[in-house]
Design a protein around this motif. Structure first.
Motif, PDB file in Angstrom:
ATOM      1  N   LEU A 175       0.815  -1.206   0.000  1.00  0.00           N
ATOM      2  CA  LEU A 175       0.000   0.000   0.000  1.00  0.00           C
ATOM      3  C   LEU A 175       0.853   1.263   0.000  1.00  0.00           C
ATOM      4  O   LEU A 175       0.552   2.231  -0.705  1.00  0.00           O
ATOM      5  N   GLU A 176       1.937   1.256   0.786  1.00  0.00           N
ATOM      6  CA  GLU A 176       2.720   2.473   0.976  1.00  0.00           C
ATOM      7  C   GLU A 176       4.082   2.333   0.304  1.00  0.00           C
ATOM      8  O   GLU A 176       5.003   1.733   0.849  1.00  0.00           O
TER       9      GLU A 176
ATOM     10  N   ASP B 238       0.764   5.929  -3.722  1.00  0.00           N
ATOM     11  CA  ASP B 238       0.466   4.755  -2.899  1.00  0.00           C
ATOM     12  C   ASP B 238      -0.047   3.614  -3.768  1.00  0.00           C
ATOM     13  O   ASP B 238      -0.278   3.749  -4.974  1.00  0.00           O
TER      14      ASP B 238
ATOM     15  N   VAL C  59      -2.867   2.160  -3.966  1.00  0.00           N
ATOM     16  CA  VAL C  59      -4.189   2.309  -4.575  1.00  0.00           C
ATOM     17  C   VAL C  59      -4.078   3.047  -5.908  1.00  0.00           C
ATOM     18  O   VAL C  59      -4.678   2.641  -6.908  1.00  0.00           O
TER      19      VAL C  59
ATOM     20  N   THR D 216      -0.784  -4.370   3.425  1.00  0.00           N
ATOM     21  CA  THR D 216      -0.538  -3.118   4.138  1.00  0.00           C
ATOM     22  C   THR D 216      -0.132  -3.377   5.580  1.00  0.00           C
ATOM     23  O   THR D 216      -0.560  -4.355   6.192  1.00  0.00           O
TER      24      THR D 216
ATOM     25  N   VAL E 137      -8.950   3.557   3.280  1.00  0.00           N
ATOM     26  CA  VAL E 137      -8.106   2.976   2.234  1.00  0.00           C
ATOM     27  C   VAL E 137      -8.793   1.775   1.599  1.00  0.00           C
ATOM     28  O   VAL E 137      -8.728   1.576   0.388  1.00  0.00           O
TER      29      VAL E 137
ATOM     30  N   ARG F  14     -11.276   2.972  -0.904  1.00  0.00           N
ATOM     31  CA  ARG F  14     -10.587   3.441  -2.115  1.00  0.00           C
ATOM     32  C   ARG F  14     -10.074   2.267  -2.941  1.00  0.00           C
ATOM     33  O   ARG F  14     -10.186   2.259  -4.169  1.00  0.00           O
TER      34      ARG F  14
ATOM     35  N   TRP G 186      -5.210  11.733   5.199  1.00  0.00           N
ATOM     36  CA  TRP G 186      -4.352  10.573   4.928  1.00  0.00           C
ATOM     37  C   TRP G 186      -4.555   9.489   5.974  1.00  0.00           C
ATOM     38  O   TRP G 186      -4.673   8.299   5.641  1.00  0.00           O
TER      39      TRP G 186
ATOM     40  N   GLY H 244      -7.455   7.520   5.425  1.00  0.00           N
ATOM     41  CA  GLY H 244      -7.447   6.775   4.168  1.00  0.00           C
ATOM     42  C   GLY H 244      -8.282   7.400   3.078  1.00  0.00           C
ATOM     43  O   GLY H 244      -8.620   6.743   2.092  1.00  0.00           O
TER      44      GLY H 244
END
Length: 204
Positions: free
Chosen positions: A59-60, A65, A67, A85, A92, A95, A199, A202
């Motif tokens: 994810l990061e 990111d 997504v 993640t 998140v 998304r 953030w 998410g």
């Protein structure tokens, strides 16, 4: 009759985790890890090159990111995405599902379970870790408009509102108004705090 292996592109900017995961997945007879990369840009390039059955994305990772990387990949390539993640923020998941991600699991998932998830997703089904799903159901609804989210997202990449305005093709005053509205809705005192809050939830 042997079927073709499930080809996998693996993207994670933590080298030790990526290497260990690749080694574990390669032990599965029906898997073939065809590429290992450490950022979203290279993940998209690898997906183009190999046309994998599944992309496993952290994810990061830079420059965007996971997504956003998933959006880019699925817009151009017929594949399936599993997102992993360390921090499963409720927004998140929403998304990710909206982007077309089919699997969503924490990094603490045992390799055997991740292998099951990859097979599930490769078969066209969806798997979301139950704890992440429960957290998402109890998460805070986003009070911000899509345009306010766009502005906050852009402010995380620029030092000034003028730069944000240029990227979004908006007047600086319009950007200022969106930022002020977001600050008021979130009950914070600066655009940096607004972006951080968005953030953490998410939303961006």
């Amino acid at each position: 009759m042997n079927s073709s292996p499930i080809s996998i592109v693996l993207a994670d900017d933590e080298h030790l985790i990526r290497g260990a995961l690749a080694a574990l997945l390669d032990l599965e007879d029906d898997f073939a890890v065809v590429a290992e990369v450490d950022n979203g840009t290279d993940a998209l390039a690898a997906a183009h090159q190999h046309g994998p059955t599944v992309c496993v994305l952290d994810l990061e990772m830079p420059p965007t990111d996971g997504v956003d990387t998933a959006w880019n990949i699925l817009r151009e390539i017929d594949t399936h995405i599993v997102m992993v993640t360390r921090h499963a923020r409720p927004g998140v998941l929403r998304r990710a599902l909206a982007a077309g991600v089919k699997g969503f699991v924490p990094k603490s998932t045992p390799s055997e379970k991740l292998a099951e998830v990859i097979r599930t997703v490769a078969g066209g089904a969806r798997y979301v870790d139950p704890e992440i799903a429960a957290s998402a159901l109890t998460g805070t609804d986003c009070p911000l408009s899509e345009r306010e989210l766009d502005v906050l997202r852009a402010t995380t990449e620029h030092d000034t509102l003028a730069q944000t305005a240029q990227e979004l093709h908006l007047a600086a005053g319009t950007v200022r108004n969106y930022v002020s509205s977001a600050i008021a809705k979130l009950g914070v005192s600066s655009r940096q705090q607004a972006a951080q809050k968005a953030w953490e939830e998410g939303w961006i």
